[in-house]
Design a protein around this motif. Structure first.
Motif, mmCIF file in Angstrom:
data_model
loop_
_atom_site.group_PDB
_atom_site.id
_atom_site.type_symbol
_atom_site.label_atom_id
_atom_site.label_comp_id
_atom_site.label_asym_id
_atom_site.label_seq_id
_atom_site.Cartn_x
_atom_site.Cartn_y
_atom_site.Cartn_z
ATOM 1 N N LEU A 1 0.838 -1.203 0.000
ATOM 2 C CA LEU A 1 0.000 0.000 0.000
ATOM 3 C C LEU A 1 0.873 1.254 0.000
ATOM 4 O O LEU A 1 0.633 2.195 -0.767
ATOM 5 C CB LEU A 1 -0.925 0.000 1.220
ATOM 6 C CG LEU A 1 -2.169 -0.892 1.166
ATOM 7 C CD1 LEU A 1 -2.836 -0.952 2.524
ATOM 8 C CD2 LEU A 1 -3.153 -0.402 0.099
ATOM 9 N N ASN B 1 2.416 2.025 -3.253
ATOM 10 C CA ASN B 1 1.416 2.175 -4.324
ATOM 11 C C ASN B 1 1.382 0.968 -5.260
ATOM 12 O O ASN B 1 1.042 1.087 -6.433
ATOM 13 C CB ASN B 1 1.661 3.467 -5.126
ATOM 14 C CG ASN B 1 0.409 3.909 -5.879
ATOM 15 O OD1 ASN B 1 -0.723 3.684 -5.409
ATOM 16 N ND2 ASN B 1 0.601 4.510 -7.046
ATOM 17 N N TYR C 1 -3.906 -1.127 -3.536
ATOM 18 C CA TYR C 1 -4.814 -0.011 -3.273
ATOM 19 C C TYR C 1 -6.108 -0.519 -2.637
ATOM 20 O O TYR C 1 -6.447 -1.703 -2.747
ATOM 21 C CB TYR C 1 -5.128 0.766 -4.555
ATOM 22 C CG TYR C 1 -5.800 -0.057 -5.633
ATOM 23 C CD1 TYR C 1 -7.195 -0.129 -5.726
ATOM 24 C CD2 TYR C 1 -5.044 -0.747 -6.581
ATOM 25 C CE1 TYR C 1 -7.811 -0.877 -6.718
ATOM 26 C CE2 TYR C 1 -5.653 -1.501 -7.579
ATOM 27 C CZ TYR C 1 -7.039 -1.573 -7.645
ATOM 28 O OH TYR C 1 -7.644 -2.308 -8.629
ATOM 29 N N LYS C 2 -6.804 0.418 -1.993
ATOM 30 C CA LYS C 2 -8.090 0.090 -1.390
ATOM 31 C C LYS C 2 -9.176 0.181 -2.452
ATOM 32 O O LYS C 2 -9.238 1.140 -3.218
ATOM 33 C CB LYS C 2 -8.398 1.047 -0.238
ATOM 34 C CG LYS C 2 -7.430 0.918 0.932
ATOM 35 C CD LYS C 2 -7.752 1.934 2.024
ATOM 36 C CE LYS C 2 -6.780 1.828 3.193
ATOM 37 N NZ LYS C 2 -7.049 2.821 4.249
ATOM 38 N N CYS C 3 -10.034 -0.856 -2.480
ATOM 39 C CA CYS C 3 -11.149 -0.893 -3.429
ATOM 40 C C CYS C 3 -12.451 -0.853 -2.638
ATOM 41 O O CYS C 3 -12.691 -1.712 -1.784
ATOM 42 C CB CYS C 3 -11.070 -2.151 -4.289
ATOM 43 S SG CYS C 3 -12.519 -2.419 -5.340
ATOM 44 N N CYS D 1 -11.499 1.474 -8.873
ATOM 45 C CA CYS D 1 -10.833 2.138 -7.735
ATOM 46 C C CYS D 1 -9.318 2.180 -7.880
ATOM 47 O O CYS D 1 -8.616 2.640 -6.970
ATOM 48 C CB CYS D 1 -11.197 1.434 -6.428
ATOM 49 S SG CYS D 1 -12.942 1.554 -5.985
ATOM 50 N N ARG D 2 -8.804 1.729 -9.008
ATOM 51 C CA ARG D 2 -7.350 1.614 -9.180
ATOM 52 C C ARG D 2 -6.661 2.980 -9.125
ATOM 53 O O ARG D 2 -5.598 3.121 -8.539
ATOM 54 C CB ARG D 2 -7.055 0.914 -10.508
ATOM 55 C CG ARG D 2 -5.562 0.709 -10.790
ATOM 56 C CD ARG D 2 -5.352 0.015 -12.133
ATOM 57 N NE ARG D 2 -3.931 -0.044 -12.482
ATOM 58 C CZ ARG D 2 -3.179 -1.139 -12.409
ATOM 59 N NH1 ARG D 2 -3.713 -2.282 -11.995
ATOM 60 N NH2 ARG D 2 -1.908 -1.097 -12.757
ATOM 61 N N ASP D 3 -7.265 3.966 -9.776
ATOM 62 C CA ASP D 3 -6.597 5.264 -9.879
ATOM 63 C C ASP D 3 -7.461 6.399 -9.341
ATOM 64 O O ASP D 3 -7.570 7.475 -9.946
ATOM 65 C CB ASP D 3 -6.210 5.541 -11.339
ATOM 66 C CG ASP D 3 -5.179 4.554 -11.846
ATOM 67 O OD1 ASP D 3 -4.146 4.367 -11.151
ATOM 68 O OD2 ASP D 3 -5.406 3.945 -12.914
ATOM 69 N N ARG E 1 -10.620 9.373 -2.788
ATOM 70 C CA ARG E 1 -10.361 8.425 -1.698
ATOM 71 C C ARG E 1 -10.812 9.019 -0.366
ATOM 72 O O ARG E 1 -11.318 8.300 0.505
ATOM 73 C CB ARG E 1 -8.872 8.061 -1.646
ATOM 74 C CG ARG E 1 -8.411 7.287 -2.863
ATOM 75 C CD ARG E 1 -7.035 6.674 -2.667
ATOM 76 N NE ARG E 1 -6.628 5.940 -3.863
ATOM 77 C CZ ARG E 1 -7.051 4.736 -4.207
ATOM 78 N NH1 ARG E 1 -7.902 4.107 -3.411
ATOM 79 N NH2 ARG E 1 -6.650 4.163 -5.321
ATOM 80 N N ILE F 1 -8.486 -4.825 -0.230
ATOM 81 C CA ILE F 1 -7.215 -4.333 -0.775
ATOM 82 C C ILE F 1 -6.871 -5.182 -1.987
ATOM 83 O O ILE F 1 -6.878 -6.416 -1.931
ATOM 84 C CB ILE F 1 -6.089 -4.399 0.270
ATOM 85 C CG1 ILE F 1 -6.434 -3.477 1.450
ATOM 86 C CG2 ILE F 1 -4.742 -4.000 -0.340
ATOM 87 C CD1 ILE F 1 -5.456 -3.564 2.600
ATOM 88 N N ARG G 1 -1.997 -4.157 -7.315
ATOM 89 C CA ARG G 1 -1.964 -3.404 -8.572
ATOM 90 C C ARG G 1 -1.152 -4.209 -9.600
ATOM 91 O O ARG G 1 0.065 -4.069 -9.714
ATOM 92 C CB ARG G 1 -1.330 -2.029 -8.338
ATOM 93 C CG ARG G 1 -1.529 -1.042 -9.469
ATOM 94 C CD ARG G 1 -0.825 0.271 -9.157
ATOM 95 N NE ARG G 1 -1.403 0.954 -8.020
ATOM 96 C CZ ARG G 1 -2.453 1.783 -8.081
ATOM 97 N NH1 ARG G 1 -3.038 2.015 -9.251
ATOM 98 N NH2 ARG G 1 -2.920 2.373 -6.997
ATOM 99 N N ASP H 1 -6.849 -7.087 -11.111
ATOM 100 C CA ASP H 1 -6.210 -6.713 -9.847
ATOM 101 C C ASP H 1 -6.757 -7.594 -8.720
ATOM 102 O O ASP H 1 -7.883 -7.418 -8.241
ATOM 103 C CB ASP H 1 -6.457 -5.234 -9.543
ATOM 104 C CG ASP H 1 -5.700 -4.320 -10.506
ATOM 105 O OD1 ASP H 1 -4.830 -4.843 -11.242
ATOM 106 O OD2 ASP H 1 -5.974 -3.110 -10.530
#
Length: 474
Positions: free
Chosen positions: A90, A93, A96-98, A125-127, A133, A143, A146, A172
């Motif tokens: 995390l 990077n 990531y949190k989804c 939620c990737r970018d 966020r 989580i 990536r 992902d």
């Protein structure tokens, strides 16, 4: 490089034949290289994992003699360790949190499948921007790793050769659930790294997991193990082996009377070969086994071949070793064997006649338990009034033998044949039914020699009583 392999079952059921073969191959990889073999219990599925299943795995492995080199590892005891690396990804990077809800994901998959597309996470939620966020802060999340979107994952599988999968085919992966528990694919990666696993031997159903795990290992700058994915085992009918084909659990094979040496020998040949050789000792397996010799094609289970191997080992292993296993089967039948013949003698007498130790125990009860009744068909045919004279004569001769041996017993039987001018069958069959209760046994002289003289004489008396009662009823 020191070789370290592992067997990593999920304790959601018994140790099945396919898992046992995988364990054997992984064990042989380590033993052949003088390396280390690790047992890992992948118990992250808390709802389905049970202590009974863990015990069954241990029992099956120990029965087969597949020893491990350190204390078993349990994934549920390593959650803190997994958390360290999830946080690292995390922070870097690389994860990531989804926040996508289950309802949104279900609708997304349905739409993809309706359009003929592969169902996969769409990267919503990737970018997310920092502001997006922040808006979602406090909402439930998983989580996700990536995964790279460009390039390919390539690895040389010891069984299947070069495998190449485009990263665009991989979505992902979730590495931590909403409740924070890590997922299977992530735990496996950290475990293999921490344990220094150099060779991963597992079923071909894991091939799709391998590129995902390789990408996570690379993201953590961890070394990659070598992989070998073995084909499945089919039943005699060509379909995936299951309960409908009979026993599929290792402990069921023990319960059904197979020797561990026979099962191990059979399993190693289910997909691996060394020329035309069929029989392999444990030492030969270690000496000759190579992952590259494993067949890519699925193997069909053949019970007749297993039976042949089992009988081979019953006849050729040290008698004491087979007798120890036979003793266990008598215990299951509730038959005490302390006051009868040595089990090793029973093995020598019966091994040619049966395919399993369970059969051997069942047909050898008369050595250790009283004969209280006779097989109906055998008695009807052989315990007839015409047999009275024969049984009375042989009873008297057997009662007066001074050295109770197969040779003396045979001489007594022959003497009865000569005295009454009858063939061997006229004496042997009534005598066999009288002493064993049935019409089948090994050589009569050798069989009687294992039963105390007074017991044999008494059983003949019971047979004579049976014949008399039969006469009285007619």
């Amino acid at each position: 490089m020191s070789v370290v392999s592992r067997f990593a079952p999920s304790p959601t059921g018994y140790l099945h034949v396919g898992g046992a073969r995988t364990a054997l191959y992984a064990w042989l990889v380590a033993r052949a290289a003088g390396g280390k073999f690790v047992l890992r219990i992948e118990d992250t599925d808390r709802e389905r994992s049970t202590q009974a299943a863990i015990d069954a795995i241990f029992a099956g492995m120990k029965w087969l003699g597949l020893d491990w080199d350190e204390e078993p590892v349990y994934q549920t005891q390593r959650f803190d360790r997994y958390g360290v690396f999830i946080n690292q990804l995390l922070e870097e990077n690389k994860a990531y949190k989804c926040y996508c809800s289950a309802e949104r994901l279900d609708a997304m998959r349905e739409a993809q499948m309706a359009a003929g597309e592969k169902a996969r996470y769409d990267g919503t939620c990737r970018d997310l921007t920092p502001e997006q966020r922040e808006e979602k802060e406090g909402q439930p999340f998983v989580i996700r790793f990536r995964n790279p979107q460009e390039g390919t994952v390539v690895f040389d599988d010891h069984v299947r050769g070069r495998i190449e999968i485009a990263n665009s085919e991989l979505d992902d992966l979730i590495i931590a659930r909403t409740d924070g528990t890590p997922t299977y694919n992530f735990c496996v990666v950290i475990d293999d790294w921490d344990m220094g696993i150099t060779h991963v031997v597992r079923g071909e159903d894991h091939i799709n997991n391998t590129p995902r795990q390789i990408n996570i290992l690379r993201a953590l700058n961890a070394p990659l193990p070598e992989y070998a994915h073995v084909a499945m085992i089919l039943g005699d009918d060509g379909k995936k082996l299951s309960k409908r084909h009979g026993a599929v659990s290792v402990t069921e094979y023990r319960d059904n009377g197979y020797l561990p040496e026979a099962v191990l020998n059979y399993l190693v040949r289910l997909g691996w070969s060394h020329g035309d050789q069929e029989v392999f000792s444990r030492e030969e397996m270690i000496q000759l086994f190579k992952l590259s010799d494993i067949n890519k094609a699925a193997s069909a289970f053949n019970t007749e071949k297993l039976n042949w191997l089992n009988q081979h080992y019953m006849k050729t292993l040290p008698g004491e070793q087979v007798a120890a296993e036979l003793g266990w089967h008598f215990e299951q039948l509730g038959v005490a064997t302390e006051d009868g013949p040595a089990l090793v003698d029973v093995v020598k007498l019966q091994a040619e006649r049966v395919k399993t130790l369970k059969e051997m125990a069942e047909i050898s009860r008369y050595f250790y338990t009283p004969v209280t009744e006779f097989d109906a068909a055998a008695a009807k045919k052989h315990l007839r009034p015409v047999a009275k004279e024969v049984l009375l004569d042989i009873q008297q001769r057997l009662a007066t033998i001074s050295d109770w041996s197969a040779e003396s017993i045979q001489q007594a039987i022959q003497a009865t044949c000569e005295a009454l001018a009858v063939g061997m069958g006229k004496v042997g069959m009534p005598l066999r039914v009288a002493v064993t209760g049935g019409g089948n046994s090994p050589a009569l002289d050798a069989t009687l020699a294992l039963i105390p003289q007074e017991t044999v004489v008494a059983r003949i008396g019971l047979a004579l009583d049976f014949i008399q009662a039969r006469e009285d009823q007619s």
